[in-house]
Design a protein around this motif. Structure first.
Motif, mmCIF file in Angstrom:
data_model
loop_
_atom_site.group_PDB
_atom_site.id
_atom_site.type_symbol
_atom_site.label_atom_id
_atom_site.label_comp_id
_atom_site.label_asym_id
_atom_site.label_seq_id
_atom_site.Cartn_x
_atom_site.Cartn_y
_atom_site.Cartn_z
ATOM 1 N N ALA A 116 -6.686 6.974 17.276
ATOM 2 C CA ALA A 116 -6.500 5.578 17.693
ATOM 3 C C ALA A 116 -5.071 5.154 17.370
ATOM 4 C CB ALA A 116 -7.502 4.670 16.979
ATOM 5 N N PRO A 117 -4.568 4.074 18.005
ATOM 6 C CA PRO A 117 -3.234 3.556 17.685
ATOM 7 C C PRO A 117 -3.142 3.151 16.209
ATOM 8 C CG PRO A 117 -4.047 2.599 19.723
ATOM 9 C CD PRO A 117 -5.204 3.335 19.114
ATOM 10 N N PRO A 118 -1.949 3.201 15.607
ATOM 11 C CA PRO A 118 -1.795 2.891 14.183
ATOM 12 C C PRO A 118 -2.343 1.529 13.774
ATOM 13 C CG PRO A 118 0.194 3.936 15.005
ATOM 14 C CD PRO A 118 -0.681 3.678 16.198
ATOM 15 N N ASP A 119 -2.147 0.485 14.607
ATOM 16 C CA ASP A 119 -2.632 -0.836 14.199
ATOM 17 C C ASP A 119 -4.157 -0.871 14.138
ATOM 18 O OD1 ASP A 119 -2.728 -0.599 17.001
ATOM 19 O OD2 ASP A 119 -2.634 -2.761 17.284
ATOM 20 N N GLU A 120 -4.818 -0.163 15.062
ATOM 21 C CA GLU A 120 -6.277 -0.124 15.047
ATOM 22 C C GLU A 120 -6.794 0.675 13.857
ATOM 23 O OE1 GLU A 120 -8.050 1.070 18.714
ATOM 24 O OE2 GLU A 120 -6.745 -0.216 19.936
ATOM 25 N N ARG A 121 -6.095 1.751 13.536
ATOM 26 C CA ARG A 121 -6.496 2.558 12.387
ATOM 27 C C ARG A 121 -6.303 1.786 11.079
ATOM 28 N NH1 ARG A 121 -4.992 8.532 11.656
ATOM 29 N NH2 ARG A 121 -6.920 8.318 10.438
ATOM 30 N N LEU A 122 -5.216 1.024 10.982
ATOM 31 C CA LEU A 122 -4.987 0.223 9.778
ATOM 32 C C LEU A 122 -6.057 -0.849 9.640
ATOM 33 C CD1 LEU A 122 -3.267 -0.425 7.313
ATOM 34 C CD2 LEU A 122 -1.817 -1.866 8.770
ATOM 35 N N ALA A 123 -6.396 -1.491 10.741
ATOM 36 C CA ALA A 123 -7.452 -2.511 10.704
ATOM 37 C C ALA A 123 -8.787 -1.894 10.293
ATOM 38 C CB ALA A 123 -7.569 -3.187 12.069
ATOM 39 N N ALA A 124 -9.104 -0.714 10.825
ATOM 40 C CA ALA A 124 -10.351 -0.041 10.468
ATOM 41 C C ALA A 124 -10.360 0.359 8.997
ATOM 42 C CB ALA A 124 -10.547 1.185 11.355
ATOM 43 N N LEU A 197 -13.159 -18.298 -4.499
ATOM 44 C CA LEU A 197 -12.992 -19.056 -3.251
ATOM 45 C C LEU A 197 -14.232 -19.046 -2.386
ATOM 46 C CD1 LEU A 197 -9.368 -17.966 -2.208
ATOM 47 C CD2 LEU A 197 -10.081 -19.926 -3.608
ATOM 48 N N GLY A 198 -15.142 -18.122 -2.638
ATOM 49 C CA GLY A 198 -16.377 -18.054 -1.872
ATOM 50 C C GLY A 198 -16.186 -17.570 -0.442
ATOM 51 N N LEU A 199 -15.134 -16.805 -0.182
ATOM 52 C CA LEU A 199 -14.897 -16.296 1.172
ATOM 53 C C LEU A 199 -15.847 -15.139 1.461
ATOM 54 C CD1 LEU A 199 -10.982 -16.204 1.206
ATOM 55 C CD2 LEU A 199 -12.495 -18.045 1.973
ATOM 56 N N SER A 200 -16.330 -15.072 2.679
ATOM 57 C CA SER A 200 -17.203 -13.965 3.059
ATOM 58 C C SER A 200 -16.382 -12.717 3.343
ATOM 59 C CB SER A 200 -18.020 -14.335 4.298
ATOM 60 O OG SER A 200 -17.177 -14.450 5.435
ATOM 61 N N VAL A 201 -17.034 -11.560 3.251
ATOM 62 C CA VAL A 201 -16.355 -10.306 3.576
ATOM 63 C C VAL A 201 -15.909 -10.322 5.035
ATOM 64 C CG1 VAL A 201 -16.625 -7.797 3.744
ATOM 65 C CG2 VAL A 201 -17.640 -9.031 1.824
ATOM 66 N N GLU A 202 -16.754 -10.897 5.911
ATOM 67 C CA GLU A 202 -16.421 -10.946 7.331
ATOM 68 C C GLU A 202 -15.162 -11.778 7.574
ATOM 69 O OE1 GLU A 202 -20.400 -9.697 6.633
ATOM 70 O OE2 GLU A 202 -19.416 -11.581 6.039
ATOM 71 N N ARG A 203 -15.052 -12.877 6.858
ATOM 72 C CA ARG A 203 -13.884 -13.742 7.041
ATOM 73 C C ARG A 203 -12.610 -13.053 6.555
ATOM 74 N NH1 ARG A 203 -13.404 -19.912 4.612
ATOM 75 N NH2 ARG A 203 -11.365 -20.439 5.533
ATOM 76 N N VAL A 204 -12.686 -12.419 5.404
ATOM 77 C CA VAL A 204 -11.533 -11.676 4.893
ATOM 78 C C VAL A 204 -11.187 -10.544 5.849
ATOM 79 C CG1 VAL A 204 -10.661 -10.257 3.002
ATOM 80 C CG2 VAL A 204 -12.075 -12.258 2.490
ATOM 81 N N GLY A 205 -12.211 -9.882 6.380
ATOM 82 C CA GLY A 205 -11.986 -8.785 7.307
ATOM 83 C C GLY A 205 -11.288 -9.222 8.582
ATOM 84 N N ARG A 206 -11.671 -10.374 9.106
ATOM 85 C CA ARG A 206 -11.003 -10.876 10.315
ATOM 86 C C ARG A 206 -9.526 -11.150 10.052
ATOM 87 N NH1 ARG A 206 -15.915 -13.786 10.928
ATOM 88 N NH2 ARG A 206 -14.955 -15.660 10.017
ATOM 89 N N SER A 207 -9.238 -11.713 8.886
ATOM 90 C CA SER A 207 -7.838 -12.002 8.553
ATOM 91 C C SER A 207 -7.030 -10.720 8.381
ATOM 92 C CB SER A 207 -7.771 -12.830 7.265
ATOM 93 O OG SER A 207 -8.332 -14.112 7.463
ATOM 94 N N LEU A 208 -7.620 -9.709 7.742
ATOM 95 C CA LEU A 208 -6.900 -8.457 7.553
ATOM 96 C C LEU A 208 -6.728 -7.692 8.868
ATOM 97 C CD1 LEU A 208 -8.187 -7.062 4.132
ATOM 98 C CD2 LEU A 208 -6.007 -8.144 4.672
ATOM 99 N N LEU A 216 1.894 -4.277 12.598
ATOM 100 C CA LEU A 216 2.259 -3.187 13.506
ATOM 101 C C LEU A 216 2.138 -3.669 14.951
ATOM 102 C CD1 LEU A 216 0.470 -0.170 11.766
ATOM 103 C CD2 LEU A 216 2.852 -0.873 11.592
ATOM 104 N N ARG A 217 2.934 -4.672 15.254
ATOM 105 C CA ARG A 217 2.899 -5.203 16.605
ATOM 106 C C ARG A 217 3.284 -4.119 17.590
ATOM 107 N NH1 ARG A 217 5.403 -9.134 13.672
ATOM 108 N NH2 ARG A 217 7.459 -8.358 14.286
ATOM 109 N N SER A 218 2.559 -4.050 18.672
ATOM 110 C CA SER A 218 2.796 -3.010 19.680
ATOM 111 C C SER A 218 4.225 -3.036 20.176
ATOM 112 C CB SER A 218 1.839 -3.205 20.864
ATOM 113 O OG SER A 218 2.091 -2.239 21.854
#
Length: 222
Positions: A116-124, A197-208, A216-218
């Motif tokens: 996969a592209p580097p930005d997708e791999r970093l997000a994963a 802060l009570g942040l959910s894992v999903e919320r932190v994940g979306r931000s990351l 790693l902007r294309s």
């Protein structure tokens, strides 16, 4: 020099060779000692199980070797034969979970694995690390907080992985950016975001995920 000596030492040499062969055969027939005695394996399993309970029940940074030895039902000498300090116990517990993720990064399917592209791999990678921290935060806090985090083998592996993604993207000076990219995965930061802060894992994940794509902007190397 005799003909026998020119051919390799004659009967004396043959005798020495036969003797050496006999020594090697005798060595092969000796019983091989097990890597670790059964009682040592049992003690190690007790220590790790007891330590994992302690790390989960209280602030991992307050766990002492005395408490681990008492909870495991072993002597201090037995404990110190296997581990130098509480952090090394936590590292051993966390190591198996981290090795599974490391295997997925190297051999797994994309986007976590190659292809996969580097930005997708970093997000994963970010999402996989958040899942690991969510499931094993007490161990991570016991093993990878403060300066000790940067000396673990796991951090070295994550650093090589992220640096490779930056290089693949064309970043000219990846070394400073590598640690910046890893900083959001600090166990202490994760604990603060989840507990304070009570942040959910999903919320932190979306931000990351968004952070990985901006980092790693294309078509734009840093």
């Amino acid at each position: 020099m005799s003909d026998d000596e020119q051919r390799g030492g004659g009967a004396g040499s043959a005798h020495r060779a036969d003797g050496l062969l006999g020594d090697l055969q005798a060595a092969d027939e000796r019983p091989v000692a097990p890597r670790r005695r059964a009682d040592a394996e049992r003690n190690r399993a007790q220590i790790l199980a007891a330590a994992e309970r302690l790390f989960a029940e209280q602030d991992p940074r307050s766990v002492t070797m005395d408490r681990i030895a008492k909870a495991a039902g072993v002597g201090r000498a037995t404990l110190y034969r296997s581990f130098a300090d509480p952090s090394s116990v936590a590292v051993a517990l966390l190591d198996e979970h981290e090795r599974r993720l490391q295997g997925q990064l190297v051999h797994g399917p994309p986007p976590l694995g190659p292809g996969a592209p580097p930005d997708e791999r970093l997000a994963a990678f970010y999402l996989a690390m958040l899942d690991l921290l969510e499931r094993h935060l007490p161990l991570a806090l016991g093993a990878e907080t403060g300066p000790a985090r940067f000396r673990t083998g796991a951090y070295g592996f994550w650093r090589v992985h992220v640096r490779t993604l930056l290089v693949d993207h064309g970043v000219e000076d990846p070394d400073p950016l590598t640690d910046i990219a890893l900083s959001p995965l600090s166990p202490e930061l994760f604990q603060f975001q989840r507990r304070e802060l009570g942040l959910s894992v999903e919320r932190v994940g979306r931000s990351l995920t968004s952070f990985a794509r901006q980092l790693l902007r294309s078509g734009n190397a840093v």
